[in-house]
Design an enzyme around this catalytic site. Structure first.
Site, PDB file in Angstrom:
ATOM      1  N   HIS A 214      51.465  46.835   8.012  1.00 52.51           N
ATOM      2  CA  HIS A 214      51.804  45.616   7.282  1.00 52.51           C
ATOM      3  C   HIS A 214      51.605  44.332   8.090  1.00 52.51           C
ATOM      4  O   HIS A 214      52.298  43.334   7.871  1.00 52.51           O
ATOM      5  CB  HIS A 214      53.250  45.689   6.791  1.00 52.51           C
ATOM      6  CG  HIS A 214      53.439  46.663   5.678  1.00 52.51           C
ATOM      7  ND1 HIS A 214      54.638  46.794   4.998  1.00 52.51           N
ATOM      8  CD2 HIS A 214      52.591  47.550   5.109  1.00 52.51           C
ATOM      9  CE1 HIS A 214      54.511  47.728   4.067  1.00 52.51           C
ATOM     10  NE2 HIS A 214      53.280  48.198   4.125  1.00 52.51           N
TER      11      HIS A 214
ATOM     12  N   ASP B 209      46.122  47.651   4.734  1.00 51.97           N
ATOM     13  CA  ASP B 209      47.221  48.624   4.696  1.00 51.97           C
ATOM     14  C   ASP B 209      46.776  49.869   3.939  1.00 51.97           C
ATOM     15  O   ASP B 209      47.239  50.152   2.838  1.00 51.97           O
ATOM     16  CB  ASP B 209      48.439  47.977   4.025  1.00 51.97           C
ATOM     17  CG  ASP B 209      49.645  48.912   3.997  1.00 51.97           C
ATOM     18  OD1 ASP B 209      49.722  49.806   4.860  1.00 51.97           O
ATOM     19  OD2 ASP B 209      50.492  48.745   3.108  1.00 51.97           O
TER      20      ASP B 209
ATOM     21  N   LYS C 115      55.719  42.843   4.345  1.00 56.37           N
ATOM     22  CA  LYS C 115      54.344  43.258   4.092  1.00 56.37           C
ATOM     23  C   LYS C 115      53.437  42.044   4.240  1.00 56.37           C
ATOM     24  O   LYS C 115      53.842  40.918   3.953  1.00 56.37           O
ATOM     25  CB  LYS C 115      54.207  43.854   2.695  1.00 56.37           C
ATOM     26  CG  LYS C 115      52.881  44.574   2.432  1.00 56.37           C
ATOM     27  CD  LYS C 115      52.894  45.223   1.053  1.00 56.37           C
ATOM     28  CE  LYS C 115      51.566  45.900   0.716  1.00 56.37           C
ATOM     29  NZ  LYS C 115      51.381  47.169   1.403  1.00 56.37           N
TER      30      LYS C 115
ATOM     31  N   ASP D  63      56.510  48.214   9.524  1.00 58.67           N
ATOM     32  CA  ASP D  63      55.493  49.144   9.060  1.00 58.67           C
ATOM     33  C   ASP D  63      54.208  48.799   9.796  1.00 58.67           C
ATOM     34  O   ASP D  63      53.713  47.675   9.710  1.00 58.67           O
ATOM     35  CB  ASP D  63      55.304  49.015   7.551  1.00 58.67           C
ATOM     36  CG  ASP D  63      54.359  50.063   6.984  1.00 58.67           C
ATOM     37  OD1 ASP D  63      53.231  50.173   7.490  1.00 58.67           O
ATOM     38  OD2 ASP D  63      54.738  50.766   6.030  1.00 58.67           O
TER      39      ASP D  63
ATOM     40  N   HIS E  35      57.998  52.347  10.240  1.00 51.81           N
ATOM     41  CA  HIS E  35      57.197  53.127   9.315  1.00 51.81           C
ATOM     42  C   HIS E  35      55.819  53.261   9.966  1.00 51.81           C
ATOM     43  O   HIS E  35      55.059  52.292  10.026  1.00 51.81           O
ATOM     44  CB  HIS E  35      57.089  52.440   7.956  1.00 51.81           C
ATOM     45  CG  HIS E  35      58.271  52.689   7.078  1.00 51.81           C
ATOM     46  ND1 HIS E  35      58.316  52.285   5.754  1.00 51.81           N
ATOM     47  CD2 HIS E  35      59.445  53.307   7.321  1.00 51.81           C
ATOM     48  CE1 HIS E  35      59.483  52.652   5.236  1.00 51.81           C
ATOM     49  NE2 HIS E  35      60.174  53.260   6.168  1.00 51.81           N
TER      50      HIS E  35
ATOM     51  N   ASP F 247      46.963  53.085   4.834  1.00 57.72           N
ATOM     52  CA  ASP F 247      47.797  54.282   4.952  1.00 57.72           C
ATOM     53  C   ASP F 247      47.011  55.530   5.315  1.00 57.72           C
ATOM     54  O   ASP F 247      47.191  56.595   4.726  1.00 57.72           O
ATOM     55  CB  ASP F 247      48.587  54.508   3.650  1.00 57.72           C
ATOM     56  CG  ASP F 247      49.659  53.448   3.456  1.00 57.72           C
ATOM     57  OD1 ASP F 247      50.503  53.318   4.345  1.00 57.72           O
ATOM     58  OD2 ASP F 247      49.646  52.751   2.428  1.00 57.72           O
TER      59      ASP F 247
ATOM     60  N   GLU G  83      62.007  45.527   4.672  1.00 55.16           N
ATOM     61  CA  GLU G  83      60.623  45.741   5.106  1.00 55.16           C
ATOM     62  C   GLU G  83      59.689  44.644   4.604  1.00 55.16           C
ATOM     63  O   GLU G  83      59.620  44.352   3.415  1.00 55.16           O
ATOM     64  CB  GLU G  83      60.135  47.101   4.595  1.00 55.16           C
ATOM     65  CG  GLU G  83      58.688  47.403   4.966  1.00 55.16           C
ATOM     66  CD  GLU G  83      58.216  48.726   4.414  1.00 55.16           C
ATOM     67  OE1 GLU G  83      57.035  49.064   4.620  1.00 55.16           O
ATOM     68  OE2 GLU G  83      59.028  49.429   3.760  1.00 55.16           O
TER      69      GLU G  83
ATOM     70  N   ASP H 269      54.884  56.849   7.118  1.00 55.01           N
ATOM     71  CA  ASP H 269      54.614  56.226   5.821  1.00 55.01           C
ATOM     72  C   ASP H 269      53.110  56.113   5.606  1.00 55.01           C
ATOM     73  O   ASP H 269      52.501  55.098   5.933  1.00 55.01           O
ATOM     74  CB  ASP H 269      55.274  54.854   5.737  1.00 55.01           C
ATOM     75  CG  ASP H 269      55.128  54.227   4.349  1.00 55.01           C
ATOM     76  OD1 ASP H 269      54.639  54.919   3.447  1.00 55.01           O
ATOM     77  OD2 ASP H 269      55.506  53.056   4.178  1.00 55.01           O
TER      78      ASP H 269
ATOM     79  N   TRP I  31      61.986  47.583   0.152  1.00 52.99           N
ATOM     80  CA  TRP I  31      60.695  46.900   0.159  1.00 52.99           C
ATOM     81  C   TRP I  31      60.326  46.534  -1.264  1.00 52.99           C
ATOM     82  O   TRP I  31      60.399  47.367  -2.159  1.00 52.99           O
ATOM     83  CB  TRP I  31      59.592  47.782   0.754  1.00 52.99           C
ATOM     84  CG  TRP I  31      58.233  47.182   0.543  1.00 52.99           C
ATOM     85  CD1 TRP I  31      57.705  46.130   1.221  1.00 52.99           C
ATOM     86  CD2 TRP I  31      57.257  47.564  -0.449  1.00 52.99           C
ATOM     87  NE1 TRP I  31      56.440  45.832   0.720  1.00 52.99           N
ATOM     88  CE2 TRP I  31      56.143  46.698  -0.301  1.00 52.99           C
ATOM     89  CE3 TRP I  31      57.217  48.543  -1.437  1.00 52.99           C
ATOM     90  CZ2 TRP I  31      55.013  46.792  -1.106  1.00 52.99           C
ATOM     91  CZ3 TRP I  31      56.085  48.628  -2.237  1.00 52.99           C
ATOM     92  CH2 TRP I  31      54.995  47.755  -2.067  1.00 52.99           C
TER      93      TRP I  31
END
Length: 417
Positions: A261, A293, A227, A258, A285, A295, A225, A325, A186
């Site tokens: 993302h 994003d 985003k 992800d 992820h 997390d 990956e 993640d 990524w």
């Protein structure tokens, strides 16, 4: 709950599911074979150990400053072991390149070698874990806004060499553990404002990837990956989902999804069946975005359950790799590990307990009322009793009893850092 209470509740739950044609023992057996790839960076806020210091750059950030962050490899490993002891099943560990065992030497990212991860390989073997890997393009003097898509040949070649070496490290890990190491690529490359030529940077990125992947390995697998955007790079992302989906389908690479993302109204679960048709495998992820994003720690919400159901309904456990993640520093970091991991496992268990044959029968007969009614009734089924049995058989605390374990570890270990 006592062992006797768990046993009694499980027996009653097993009967309820059997009436729907679901074998809880088979579900537990399948769940026990699913290995999550735990992310090492939750324990130390993505700081790493390359001795370069500095804050995160490259469109990402960690929020919070809860006491007890792991400050070195020994502390990080101790925290991972503690978290693992509270998560049923056998799991993997995903490392970023900045977590190498560099000792007191400064090793730049285009100089990393398998020897810098030999102690991790040895440690993982002793702990019964297998390793996955990630290249690290952010938080470096040469990262800026562009790495593999940088028109500057010197900077671009620096990151190409870094990524090639990361693949070499992954190959060494996979060979040592007798199981392919999944290496995720990524890069944050993008622009705060719209560039004059979008195509230019994507052509450069494609050329860089072709160079990186020109060396073939047998003991590692490549993931790419996408985003949606990075902080400070909101208007343009070179490695968008469309870019990597096209590249993965064309070049036979694993595409990483992800869950943080994408647009918040976009269904990641819906992408599973599409990618299974055109890419060799899928890497997940699992995160929890709130407005961006961000997390957040994974919890058992509708999005996670939809994702798990799609994997099971597609019978794709052998083609979908599941990693976590997120990096929340506002709460106890080990608690964050455990909550997110157990939530992901619970979602998979719920999916495994679904009476697929009966639902598919209703659908084939166009009995759509019956299909919807059964899907609603499943929400009230005693799946929690099956989960408690899974924990008990794995000798892991059931219910909320793991909270006391983490509180004790905080009092005796992390609070003293």
């Amino acid at each position: 709950m006592t062992e006797k209470q768990i046993n009694q509740s499980y027996e009653a739950a097993a009967e309820c599911y059997a009436a729907l044609g679901v074998d809880t023992e088979k579900a537990l057996d399948k769940l026990g074979k699913i290995s999550l790839s735990l992310h090492c960076w939750q324990a130390d806020d993505v700081a790493g150990f390359e001795n370069q210091g500095g804050n995160l750059t490259g469109g990402i950030q960690v929020t919070g400053n809860y006491p007890g962050r792991a400050r070195n490899i020994d502390e990080l490993r101790a925290d991972i072991v503690k978290a693992k002891s509270l998560i049923p099943g056998s799991h993997r560990l995903s490392l970023h390149e900045i977590y190498g065992d560099f000792g007191d030497k400064v090793v730049d990212r285009d100089e990393v070698e398998p020897k810098h991860f030999q102690s991790w390989i040895d440690w993982a073997k002793a702990e019964g874990m297998k390793l996955d890997f990630n290249s690290t393009s952010f938080s470096h003097p040469k990262s800026g806004n562009l790495t593999l898509a940088n028109p500057d040949k010197g900077i671009r070649e620096f990151w190409i060499e870094h990524t090639r070496r990361c693949r070499r490290v992954s190959e060494a890990m996979g060979k040592a553990q007798g199981d392919p190491c999944i290496m995720n690529l990524w890069v944050h490359d993008g622009s705060k404002e719209v560039p004059a030529n979008r195509l230019k940077y994507r052509q450069i990125l494609e050329e860089s990837l072709d160079t990186i992947f020109s060396t073939k390995y047998r003991n590692m697998k490549d993931c790419i990956e996408a985003k949606l955007f990075g902080i400070g790079l909101e208007s343009y992302t070179v490695g968008s989902y469309d870019f990597y989906l096209g590249y993965g389908a064309k070049k036979g690479k694993i595409v990483t999804l992800d869950t943080g993302h994408f647009h918040l109204t976009e269904s990641i679960a819906d992408k599973i069946s599409c990618l299974l048709l055109f890419t060799p495998e899928i890497m997940l992820h699992v995160s929890r975005p709130i407005r961006w994003d961000s997390d957040h720690v994974v919890v058992l919400n509708d999005d996670l359950q939809d994702l798990a159901r799609e994997i099971i309904r597609c019978d794709a456990l052998n083609k979908v790799h599941i990693g976590l993640d997120y990096f929340d520093a506002t709460i106890n970091r080990i608690g964050a590990y455990v909550i997110g991991s157990r939530a992901t496992q619970k979602a998979l268990l719920l999916a495994l307990l679904e009476p697929q044959k009966k639902l598919q029968h209703y659908e084939a007969k166009e009995q759509l009322f019956q299909r919807l009614a059964l899907q609603e009734e499943l929400k009230a089924m005693p799946w929690g009793a099956v989960w408690d049995m899974f924990c008990q058989r794995a000798d892991v605390p059931a219910g909320d009893t793991y909270i006391a374990d983490i509180e004790k570890y905080e009092k005796t270990v992390t609070s003293k850092r």
